[in-house]
Design a protein around this motif. Structure first.
Motif, mmCIF file in Angstrom:
data_model
loop_
_atom_site.group_PDB
_atom_site.id
_atom_site.type_symbol
_atom_site.label_atom_id
_atom_site.label_comp_id
_atom_site.label_asym_id
_atom_site.label_seq_id
_atom_site.Cartn_x
_atom_site.Cartn_y
_atom_site.Cartn_z
ATOM 1 N N LYS A 121 5.705 -8.697 -4.127
ATOM 2 C CA LYS A 121 5.852 -9.020 -5.558
ATOM 3 C C LYS A 121 4.507 -9.292 -6.218
ATOM 4 C CE LYS A 121 10.509 -10.776 -5.110
ATOM 5 N NZ LYS A 121 11.328 -11.958 -4.914
ATOM 6 N N LYS A 122 3.582 -9.915 -5.472
ATOM 7 C CA LYS A 122 2.242 -10.152 -6.020
ATOM 8 C C LYS A 122 1.460 -8.858 -6.180
ATOM 9 C CE LYS A 122 1.236 -13.664 -3.130
ATOM 10 N NZ LYS A 122 0.350 -14.508 -2.343
ATOM 11 N N ALA A 123 1.536 -8.006 -5.175
ATOM 12 C CA ALA A 123 0.712 -6.799 -5.151
ATOM 13 C C ALA A 123 1.251 -5.673 -6.030
ATOM 14 C CB ALA A 123 0.565 -6.297 -3.715
ATOM 15 N N VAL A 124 2.550 -5.499 -6.065
ATOM 16 C CA VAL A 124 3.163 -4.408 -6.850
ATOM 17 C C VAL A 124 4.362 -4.966 -7.633
ATOM 18 C CG1 VAL A 124 2.377 -2.402 -5.524
ATOM 19 C CG2 VAL A 124 4.380 -3.650 -4.743
ATOM 20 N N ASN A 174 0.828 -1.203 0.000
ATOM 21 C CA ASN A 174 0.000 0.000 0.000
ATOM 22 C C ASN A 174 0.863 1.253 0.000
ATOM 23 O OD1 ASN A 174 -2.489 -1.306 -0.045
ATOM 24 N ND2 ASN A 174 -2.523 -1.519 2.173
ATOM 25 N N VAL A 175 1.894 1.256 0.810
ATOM 26 C CA VAL A 175 2.805 2.403 0.867
ATOM 27 C C VAL A 175 3.508 2.585 -0.474
ATOM 28 C CG1 VAL A 175 4.896 3.324 1.954
ATOM 29 C CG2 VAL A 175 3.132 2.218 3.360
ATOM 30 N N ILE A 176 3.970 1.494 -1.051
ATOM 31 C CA ILE A 176 4.649 1.558 -2.351
ATOM 32 C C ILE A 176 3.704 2.106 -3.411
ATOM 33 C CG2 ILE A 176 5.606 0.146 -4.218
ATOM 34 C CD1 ILE A 176 6.782 -1.674 -1.970
ATOM 35 N N SER A 177 2.464 1.650 -3.403
ATOM 36 C CA SER A 177 1.496 2.109 -4.405
ATOM 37 C C SER A 177 1.239 3.609 -4.321
ATOM 38 C CB SER A 177 0.173 1.359 -4.238
ATOM 39 O OG SER A 177 0.338 0.005 -4.554
ATOM 40 N N VAL A 178 1.258 4.152 -3.125
ATOM 41 C CA VAL A 178 0.978 5.571 -2.939
ATOM 42 C C VAL A 178 2.219 6.434 -3.197
ATOM 43 C CG1 VAL A 178 0.350 7.318 -1.226
ATOM 44 C CG2 VAL A 178 -0.925 5.180 -1.346
ATOM 45 N N LEU A 179 3.370 5.996 -2.697
ATOM 46 C CA LEU A 179 4.557 6.848 -2.727
ATOM 47 C C LEU A 179 5.583 6.500 -3.806
ATOM 48 C CD1 LEU A 179 5.214 7.202 1.105
ATOM 49 C CD2 LEU A 179 4.013 8.778 -0.426
ATOM 50 N N ASP A 180 5.550 5.274 -4.319
ATOM 51 C CA ASP A 180 6.521 4.813 -5.304
ATOM 52 C C ASP A 180 7.959 5.135 -4.861
ATOM 53 O OD1 ASP A 180 7.535 3.664 -7.593
ATOM 54 O OD2 ASP A 180 7.180 5.418 -8.855
ATOM 55 N N PRO A 181 8.351 4.656 -3.678
ATOM 56 C CA PRO A 181 9.684 4.980 -3.163
ATOM 57 C C PRO A 181 10.782 4.162 -3.844
ATOM 58 C CG PRO A 181 8.637 3.437 -1.708
ATOM 59 C CD PRO A 181 7.621 3.776 -2.771
ATOM 60 N N ASP A 182 12.001 4.628 -3.688
ATOM 61 C CA ASP A 182 13.163 3.878 -4.174
ATOM 62 C C ASP A 182 13.532 2.766 -3.204
ATOM 63 O OD1 ASP A 182 13.514 5.474 -6.456
ATOM 64 O OD2 ASP A 182 14.648 6.948 -5.305
ATOM 65 N N PHE A 225 7.416 -2.852 -8.723
ATOM 66 C CA PHE A 225 8.337 -2.242 -7.771
ATOM 67 C C PHE A 225 9.738 -2.794 -7.954
ATOM 68 C CE2 PHE A 225 10.258 -2.202 -3.412
ATOM 69 C CZ PHE A 225 10.463 -0.825 -3.330
ATOM 70 N N GLU A 226 10.672 -1.911 -8.232
ATOM 71 C CA GLU A 226 12.071 -2.327 -8.432
ATOM 72 C C GLU A 226 12.980 -1.799 -7.334
ATOM 73 O OE1 GLU A 226 13.122 -1.112 -12.368
ATOM 74 O OE2 GLU A 226 11.750 -2.546 -13.293
ATOM 75 N N GLY A 227 12.387 -1.206 -6.307
ATOM 76 C CA GLY A 227 13.174 -0.651 -5.209
ATOM 77 C C GLY A 227 13.703 -1.744 -4.299
ATOM 78 N N ASN A 228 14.301 -1.313 -3.247
ATOM 79 C CA ASN A 228 14.933 -2.202 -2.298
ATOM 80 C C ASN A 228 14.178 -2.181 -0.977
ATOM 81 O OD1 ASN A 228 16.956 -3.870 -1.204
ATOM 82 N ND2 ASN A 228 18.038 -2.102 -0.389
ATOM 83 N N ILE A 229 13.947 -3.358 -0.404
ATOM 84 C CA ILE A 229 13.390 -3.455 0.936
ATOM 85 C C ILE A 229 14.508 -4.006 1.809
ATOM 86 C CG2 ILE A 229 11.680 -4.515 2.441
ATOM 87 C CD1 ILE A 229 9.838 -4.734 0.016
ATOM 88 N N SER A 230 14.919 -3.226 2.784
ATOM 89 C CA SER A 230 16.027 -3.657 3.622
ATOM 90 C C SER A 230 15.687 -3.530 5.090
ATOM 91 C CB SER A 230 17.288 -2.865 3.294
ATOM 92 O OG SER A 230 17.075 -1.486 3.534
ATOM 93 N N PHE A 231 16.456 -4.237 5.896
ATOM 94 C CA PHE A 231 16.268 -4.236 7.343
ATOM 95 C C PHE A 231 17.473 -3.611 7.997
ATOM 96 C CE2 PHE A 231 13.653 -7.643 5.780
ATOM 97 C CZ PHE A 231 12.524 -7.573 6.566
#
Length: 124
Positions: free
Chosen positions: A112-115, A80-88, A118-124
């Protein structure tokens, strides 16, 4: 950030924990993903989310299943956040990141299913 400044909005911009993830609007993201959420969803008689983590570390099938479901819910929220903001990038911190080994795959699969774009990075 907009123009190198944190966007605060009129009142609560970027308070994604307030985002509804429940079709009946009874639970928001914090209810489902915060400490309270993990405790409510837990099938165990535990006092802290850490106790579920310990059970998962021990290989308990129910605890592992709980983290997979947690990852799916987290993935939906992030999507949901990615869909609204399209972050890197999305950066996840705090205590929850210490248990990523148990939920990162299901979270990433849900993103991956929802967006899929999205080619950005999800990191911890």
């Amino acid at each position: 950030m907009i123009n190198d400044e944190i966007f605060h909005g009129h009142r609560n911009a970027a308070e994604f924990w307030s985002m509804t993830l429940d079709i009946d609007h009874e639970k928001n993201a914090e209810d489902l993903l915060g400490k309270k959420g993990l405790m409510m969803a837990s099938r165990f008689d535990v006092k802290e989310p850490y106790d579920v983590y310990v059970k998962a570390k021990e290989g308990d099938a129910e605890a592992l299943k709980e983290f997979v479901e947690y990852g799916r819910r987290f993935g939906i929220a992030i999507s949901n956040v990615i869909s609204v903001l399209d972050p890197d990038a999305i950066v996840i911190g705090g205590n929850v990141s210490k248990s990523r080994e148990f939920f990162a795959k299901s979270m990433n699969d849900e993103v991956k299913k929802a967006v899929p774009w999205f080619e950005g990075n999800i990191s911890f």
